[in-house]
Design a protein around this motif. Structure first.
Motif, PDB file in Angstrom:
ATOM      1  N   ALA A   1      32.847  47.902  30.873  1.00 25.78           N
ATOM      2  CA  ALA A   1      32.187  46.928  30.617  1.00 25.78           C
ATOM      3  C   ALA A   1      32.973  45.783  29.285  1.00 25.78           C
ATOM      4  CB  ALA A   1      31.138  47.310  30.577  1.00 25.78           C
ATOM      5  N   ALA A   2      33.153  45.016  29.343  1.00 21.91           N
ATOM      6  CA  ALA A   2      33.343  43.863  28.678  1.00 21.91           C
ATOM      7  C   ALA A   2      32.344  43.269  28.024  1.00 21.91           C
ATOM      8  CB  ALA A   2      34.038  42.594  29.268  1.00 21.91           C
ATOM      9  N   PRO A   3      32.075  42.286  26.948  1.00 19.78           N
ATOM     10  CA  PRO A   3      30.669  42.250  26.327  1.00 19.78           C
ATOM     11  C   PRO A   3      30.322  40.846  27.032  1.00 19.78           C
ATOM     12  CG  PRO A   3      32.682  42.485  24.749  1.00 19.78           C
ATOM     13  CD  PRO A   3      33.087  42.426  26.013  1.00 19.78           C
TER      14      PRO A   3
ATOM     15  N   ALA B   1      29.621  46.226  38.293  1.00 13.70           N
ATOM     16  CA  ALA B   1      29.599  47.445  40.204  1.00 13.70           C
ATOM     17  C   ALA B   1      29.910  46.170  40.891  1.00 13.70           C
ATOM     18  CB  ALA B   1      28.134  47.757  39.911  1.00 13.70           C
ATOM     19  N   THR B   2      29.687  45.271  41.174  1.00 13.59           N
ATOM     20  CA  THR B   2      30.323  45.089  42.259  1.00 13.59           C
ATOM     21  C   THR B   2      31.684  44.097  42.768  1.00 13.59           C
ATOM     22  OG1 THR B   2      29.388  42.326  41.487  1.00 13.59           O
ATOM     23  CG2 THR B   2      28.022  43.743  43.498  1.00 13.59           C
ATOM     24  N   ALA B   3      32.364  44.156  41.120  1.00 14.79           N
ATOM     25  CA  ALA B   3      33.805  43.886  40.286  1.00 14.79           C
ATOM     26  C   ALA B   3      34.389  44.788  41.040  1.00 14.79           C
ATOM     27  CB  ALA B   3      33.481  42.589  39.560  1.00 14.79           C
ATOM     28  N   HIS B   4      33.973  46.028  40.659  1.00  6.86           N
ATOM     29  CA  HIS B   4      34.856  47.588  41.265  1.00  6.86           C
ATOM     30  C   HIS B   4      34.598  47.936  42.451  1.00  6.86           C
ATOM     31  CE1 HIS B   4      35.853  46.497  37.556  1.00  6.86           C
ATOM     32  NE2 HIS B   4      37.231  47.233  37.423  1.00  6.86           N
ATOM     33  N   GLY B   5      33.690  47.594  43.395  1.00  7.25           N
ATOM     34  CA  GLY B   5      32.936  48.109  44.372  1.00  7.25           C
ATOM     35  C   GLY B   5      32.126  49.421  44.843  1.00  7.25           C
TER      36      GLY B   5
END
Length: 69
Positions: free
Chosen positions: A22-24, A32-36
């Motif tokens: 996770a980026a700051p 979670a949604t960005a990675h499905g």
């Protein structure tokens, strides 16, 4: 420090495990949604009203993360 990346571990209700960096500034929902990640529908858009996101912090880490906020 507060600006370094961290690892967020998601475990689905079926036991599937996702470890994501996770980026700051990104929320656990956005990550979670960005990675499905299954089960995170994000229908509330991050307003904490749909109750599908749950975060459990191990007691050993609570001193580093602080209280919910």
């Amino acid at each position: 420090d507060a600006l370094s990346m961290g690892t967020v571990i998601y475990i689905t209700s079926e036991g599937e495990r996702f470890e994501l960096e996770a980026a700051p500034g990104i929320t656990v929902m956005q990550l979670a949604t960005a990675h499905g990640v299954p089960g995170i529908e994000a229908e509330c858009g991050g307003s904490l009203s749909c109750a599908t996101c749950h975060v459990y912090v191990d007691d050993d880490w609570y001193g580093r993360t602080g209280p919910p906020g």
